[in-house]
Design an enzyme around this catalytic site. Structure first.
Site, PDB file in Angstrom:
ATOM      1  N   LYS A   1      -4.189  -2.114   9.488  1.00 15.76           N
ATOM      2  CA  LYS A   1      -4.480  -2.261   8.068  1.00 15.76           C
ATOM      3  C   LYS A   1      -4.506  -3.721   7.622  1.00 15.76           C
ATOM      4  O   LYS A   1      -4.699  -3.994   6.443  1.00 15.76           O
ATOM      5  CB  LYS A   1      -3.413  -1.523   7.251  1.00 15.76           C
ATOM      6  CG  LYS A   1      -3.381  -0.018   7.447  1.00 15.76           C
ATOM      7  CD  LYS A   1      -4.615   0.626   6.847  1.00 15.76           C
ATOM      8  CE  LYS A   1      -4.463   2.126   6.771  1.00 15.76           C
ATOM      9  NZ  LYS A   1      -3.567   2.565   5.702  1.00 15.76           N
TER      10      LYS A   1
ATOM     11  N   THR B   1      -8.819  -5.772   3.070  1.00  9.48           N
ATOM     12  CA  THR B   1      -8.679  -4.881   1.922  1.00  9.48           C
ATOM     13  C   THR B   1      -9.616  -5.409   0.847  1.00  9.48           C
ATOM     14  O   THR B   1      -9.498  -6.565   0.438  1.00  9.48           O
ATOM     15  CB  THR B   1      -7.230  -4.864   1.395  1.00  9.48           C
ATOM     16  OG1 THR B   1      -6.350  -4.417   2.422  1.00  9.48           O
ATOM     17  CG2 THR B   1      -7.107  -3.965   0.184  1.00  9.48           C
TER      18      THR B   1
ATOM     19  N   HIS C   1      -4.024  14.137   0.188  1.00 13.62           N
ATOM     20  CA  HIS C   1      -4.312  13.287   1.345  1.00 13.62           C
ATOM     21  C   HIS C   1      -3.194  13.391   2.384  1.00 13.62           C
ATOM     22  O   HIS C   1      -3.452  13.573   3.577  1.00 13.62           O
ATOM     23  CB  HIS C   1      -4.483  11.839   0.903  1.00 13.62           C
ATOM     24  CG  HIS C   1      -4.591  10.865   2.036  1.00 13.62           C
ATOM     25  ND1 HIS C   1      -5.663  10.833   2.904  1.00 13.62           N
ATOM     26  CD2 HIS C   1      -3.733   9.896   2.473  1.00 13.62           C
ATOM     27  CE1 HIS C   1      -5.485   9.887   3.806  1.00 13.62           C
ATOM     28  NE2 HIS C   1      -4.319   9.299   3.573  1.00 13.62           N
TER      29      HIS C   1
ATOM     30  N   GLU D   1     -10.567   3.809   2.909  1.00 12.38           N
ATOM     31  CA  GLU D   1      -9.617   4.555   2.092  1.00 12.38           C
ATOM     32  C   GLU D   1      -9.905   4.264   0.631  1.00 12.38           C
ATOM     33  O   GLU D   1      -9.817   3.106   0.193  1.00 12.38           O
ATOM     34  CB  GLU D   1      -8.169   4.198   2.446  1.00 12.38           C
ATOM     35  CG  GLU D   1      -7.761   4.681   3.832  1.00 12.38           C
ATOM     36  CD  GLU D   1      -6.291   4.507   4.137  1.00 12.38           C
ATOM     37  OE1 GLU D   1      -5.832   5.114   5.107  1.00 12.38           O
ATOM     38  OE2 GLU D   1      -5.609   3.769   3.394  1.00 12.38           O
TER      39      GLU D   1
ATOM     40  N   GLN E   1      -4.165   2.236  14.682  1.00 12.44           N
ATOM     41  CA  GLN E   1      -2.992   2.746  13.971  1.00 12.44           C
ATOM     42  C   GLN E   1      -2.290   3.857  14.759  1.00 12.44           C
ATOM     43  O   GLN E   1      -1.056   3.923  14.800  1.00 12.44           O
ATOM     44  CB  GLN E   1      -3.404   3.279  12.591  1.00 12.44           C
ATOM     45  CG  GLN E   1      -2.232   3.744  11.741  1.00 12.44           C
ATOM     46  CD  GLN E   1      -2.666   4.141  10.342  1.00 12.44           C
ATOM     47  OE1 GLN E   1      -3.797   3.898   9.935  1.00 12.44           O
ATOM     48  NE2 GLN E   1      -1.776   4.738   9.592  1.00 12.44           N
TER      49      GLN E   1
ATOM     50  N   ASP F   1      -8.958   0.164   1.178  1.00 10.25           N
ATOM     51  CA  ASP F   1      -8.055  -0.313   2.225  1.00 10.25           C
ATOM     52  C   ASP F   1      -8.606   0.132   3.578  1.00 10.25           C
ATOM     53  O   ASP F   1      -8.284   1.209   4.079  1.00 10.25           O
ATOM     54  CB  ASP F   1      -6.644   0.232   2.005  1.00 10.25           C
ATOM     55  CG  ASP F   1      -5.607  -0.539   2.806  1.00 10.25           C
ATOM     56  OD1 ASP F   1      -5.827  -1.737   3.040  1.00 10.25           O
ATOM     57  OD2 ASP F   1      -4.594   0.060   3.188  1.00 10.25           O
TER      58      ASP F   1
ATOM     59  N   GLU G   1     -10.475  12.444   6.785  1.00 17.62           N
ATOM     60  CA  GLU G   1     -10.405  13.775   6.185  1.00 17.62           C
ATOM     61  C   GLU G   1     -11.769  14.448   6.110  1.00 17.62           C
ATOM     62  O   GLU G   1     -11.909  15.636   6.398  1.00 17.62           O
ATOM     63  CB  GLU G   1      -9.820  13.679   4.775  1.00 17.62           C
ATOM     64  CG  GLU G   1      -8.386  13.192   4.716  1.00 17.62           C
ATOM     65  CD  GLU G   1      -8.002  12.836   3.291  1.00 17.62           C
ATOM     66  OE1 GLU G   1      -7.526  13.734   2.574  1.00 17.62           O
ATOM     67  OE2 GLU G   1      -8.208  11.672   2.896  1.00 17.62           O
TER      68      GLU G   1
ATOM     69  N   GLU H   1      -9.017   3.957  -2.964  1.00 17.87           N
ATOM     70  CA  GLU H   1      -7.762   3.756  -3.695  1.00 17.87           C
ATOM     71  C   GLU H   1      -8.027   3.051  -5.020  1.00 17.87           C
ATOM     72  O   GLU H   1      -9.096   2.470  -5.237  1.00 17.87           O
ATOM     73  CB  GLU H   1      -6.783   2.906  -2.871  1.00 17.87           C
ATOM     74  CG  GLU H   1      -6.485   3.455  -1.485  1.00 17.87           C
ATOM     75  CD  GLU H   1      -5.323   2.751  -0.800  1.00 17.87           C
ATOM     76  OE1 GLU H   1      -4.499   2.137  -1.513  1.00 17.87           O
ATOM     77  OE2 GLU H   1      -5.245   2.813   0.440  1.00 17.87           O
TER      78      GLU H   1
ATOM     79  N   ASP I   1       0.845  -1.190   0.000  1.00 18.16           N
ATOM     80  CA  ASP I   1       0.000   0.000   0.000  1.00 18.16           C
ATOM     81  C   ASP I   1       0.882   1.243   0.000  1.00 18.16           C
ATOM     82  O   ASP I   1       1.818   1.348   0.806  1.00 18.16           O
ATOM     83  CB  ASP I   1      -0.913  -0.005   1.227  1.00 18.16           C
ATOM     84  CG  ASP I   1      -1.981   1.076   1.146  1.00 18.16           C
ATOM     85  OD1 ASP I   1      -2.498   1.310   0.035  1.00 18.16           O
ATOM     86  OD2 ASP I   1      -2.305   1.676   2.178  1.00 18.16           O
TER      87      ASP I   1
ATOM     88  N   ARG J   1      -8.288   3.582  12.610  1.00 14.52           N
ATOM     89  CA  ARG J   1      -7.476   4.763  12.915  1.00 14.52           C
ATOM     90  C   ARG J   1      -6.947   4.767  14.351  1.00 14.52           C
ATOM     91  O   ARG J   1      -5.825   5.222  14.602  1.00 14.52           O
ATOM     92  CB  ARG J   1      -8.304   6.028  12.665  1.00 14.52           C
ATOM     93  CG  ARG J   1      -8.782   6.207  11.235  1.00 14.52           C
ATOM     94  CD  ARG J   1      -7.651   6.414  10.270  1.00 14.52           C
ATOM     95  NE  ARG J   1      -8.143   6.631   8.909  1.00 14.52           N
ATOM     96  CZ  ARG J   1      -7.380   6.648   7.829  1.00 14.52           C
ATOM     97  NH1 ARG J   1      -6.076   6.455   7.940  1.00 14.52           N
ATOM     98  NH2 ARG J   1      -7.899   6.849   6.636  1.00 14.52           N
TER      99      ARG J   1
END
Length: 423
Positions: free
Chosen positions: A260, A264, A140, A206, A247, A240, A371, A208, A133, A244
């Site tokens: 993570k 996925t 971002h 996420e 992490q 993905d 975000e 992607e 990843d 949070r």
């Protein structure tokens, strides 16, 4: 013979102009049907799947043995290389053309080879050899940096010099529609002295794109821009999922790990690099100029419109929470692959490279809830009094993407996942 990307081509299979799967696309996937046969390789055309194994059994391909299309993943086909990919796509296009009678007028073969999409189950299209990843959107990375380090220190010093990435877990890459169980892990909010273990409270998505690597490289060897491009078989939409709060506690000093590793999700159709060729464009200007091994001589970004819909568990309808474009990516997929191999790392058939979260310059183009809600301080309004800072159990998220041509779309379908409670 017309090129498969010719915008004037039409198929004898009816295709709505809003469909993601016109004859100009022809994405590959793996499907099973009600006939009881094992999963095998097919191509999407309109509301149907073209069964390539049936066509190969009927001797409609010169370059590919039927066993390749009888496989439960695209890996054996990808291993045959770019020339076979291109010639096979051209042959499929020929068979589906409205002005070509070979399949159109063969009632028996047509009935066996064209399966309604509603009657099939779609499977993970590739055997994922390895998953990496990246973190390649400047918007971002800047947003996240501002949130956690302040505006003056938003980007780390190395970010503008190389595509930043980490090695993820291939074992938990799943196909669209797979339910995602809320992960558990160590949690330590800033106001607590010691960590605890429990369900993630700040679950995120996420947005992607995923690069599917179709050719290997040798250990110890670097790749040129041209070699890396030729190794890319195609692209999928990729979610993905991210925990949070897990992490936040674990990522120093070695980066994401369990936050993570739990899931996925990818879309079931792999859109080939060749099908995306008409939609290539230059990415953002890169300053400072990258080191020589990362410099590009041609456009390596793509004009792919992307959308994220969120349906809260207590609601009947989804709401669009993000609309952005793949063209904003600072580091291209080719640069990511070149950098990945630059140390001498061997790449394998079936490797999957996540682009990193795709965000644009505007607020509605932010590709994660982190975000969108600005780390929970500005919850997204879904209507009816329902708001979200992060995902809750029962929430369903769907991502879709397409390139808009003249009267047709080259699309990826969708990747969907619903959050199940932690065990």
């Amino acid at each position: 013979m017309p090129h498969p990307n010719d915008p004037k081509l039409r198929s004898f299979v009816p295709v709505d102009p809003a469909s993601h799967f016109p004859i100009q696309n022809l994405p590959y996937g793996v499907f099973s049907a009600r006939d009881g046969l094992a999963p095998r390789v097919g191509v999407a055309i309109g509301d149907h799947v073209l069964d390539l194994w049936e066509l190969a059994q009927d001797c409609r391909f010169d370059l590919v043995e039927p066993a390749v299309f009888a496989a439960s993943s695209l890996n054996p086909f990808m291993a045959l290389g770019p020339q076979v990919w291109s010639k096979t796509r051209a042959r499929i296009s020929e068979l589906l053309r409205a002005d070509h009678p070979e399949l159109r007028d063969n009632d028996d073969l047509r009935k066996r080879a064209l399966v309604p999409m509603k009657d099939v189950k779609l499977h993970l299209p590739i055997t994922v050899s390895g998953y990496t990843d990246f973190y390649a959107s400047k918007e971002h990375a800047t947003n996240v940096g501002v949130m956690f380090r302040g505006k003056d220190n938003a980007l780390q010093p190395n970010w503008l010099h190389m595509p930043i990435g980490y090695n993820g877990r291939a074992s938990t890459v799943v196909v669209s529609g797979t339910r995602v169980r809320r992960p558990r892990g160590q949690l330590k909010p800033p106001n607590v002295e010691l960590p605890s273990f429990g369900p993630c409270k700040r679950l995120d998505f996420e947005l992607e794109m995923g690069v599917v690597v179709g050719q290997p490289s040798k250990m110890g060897e670097m790749l040129t821009e041209q070699q890396a491009e030729a190794m890319i078989f195609g692209f999928v939409i990729l979610n993905d999922w991210s925990a949070r709060d897990i992490q936040q506690w674990e990522y120093v000093p070695l980066g994401p790990f369990q936050a993570k590793a739990f899931a996925t999700s990818i879309s079931p159709w792999v859109v080939t690099r060749e099908a995306l060729e008409p939609f290539r464009l230059n990415g953002p200007e890169q300053a400072p100029a990258p080191l020589p091994y990362l410099r590009q001589t041609k456009p390596n970004n793509y004009d792919i419109e992307l959308e994220v819909d969120l349906r809260a568990g207590e609601m009947n309808e989804a709401k669009i929470i993000c609309q952005t474009n793949f063209k904003y990516m600072y580091w291209s997929s080719v640069q990511q692959l070149v950098h990945h191999a630059s140390s001498g790392c061997a790449m394998n058939v079936g490797d999957l490279l996540g682009s990193g979260t795709i965000s644009g310059p505007e607020k509605h183009q932010r590709g994660s809830l982190l975000e969108i809600s600005w780390n929970g301080t500005e919850p997204a309004d879904l209507g009816g009094g329902v708001k979200r800072s992060f995902l809750e159990d029962g929430d369903s998220l769907q991502m879709s993407g397409w390139c808009q041509g003249d009267g047709y779309r080259v699309g990826f379908g969708a990747v969907e996942g619903t959050i199940a409670p932690a065990e």
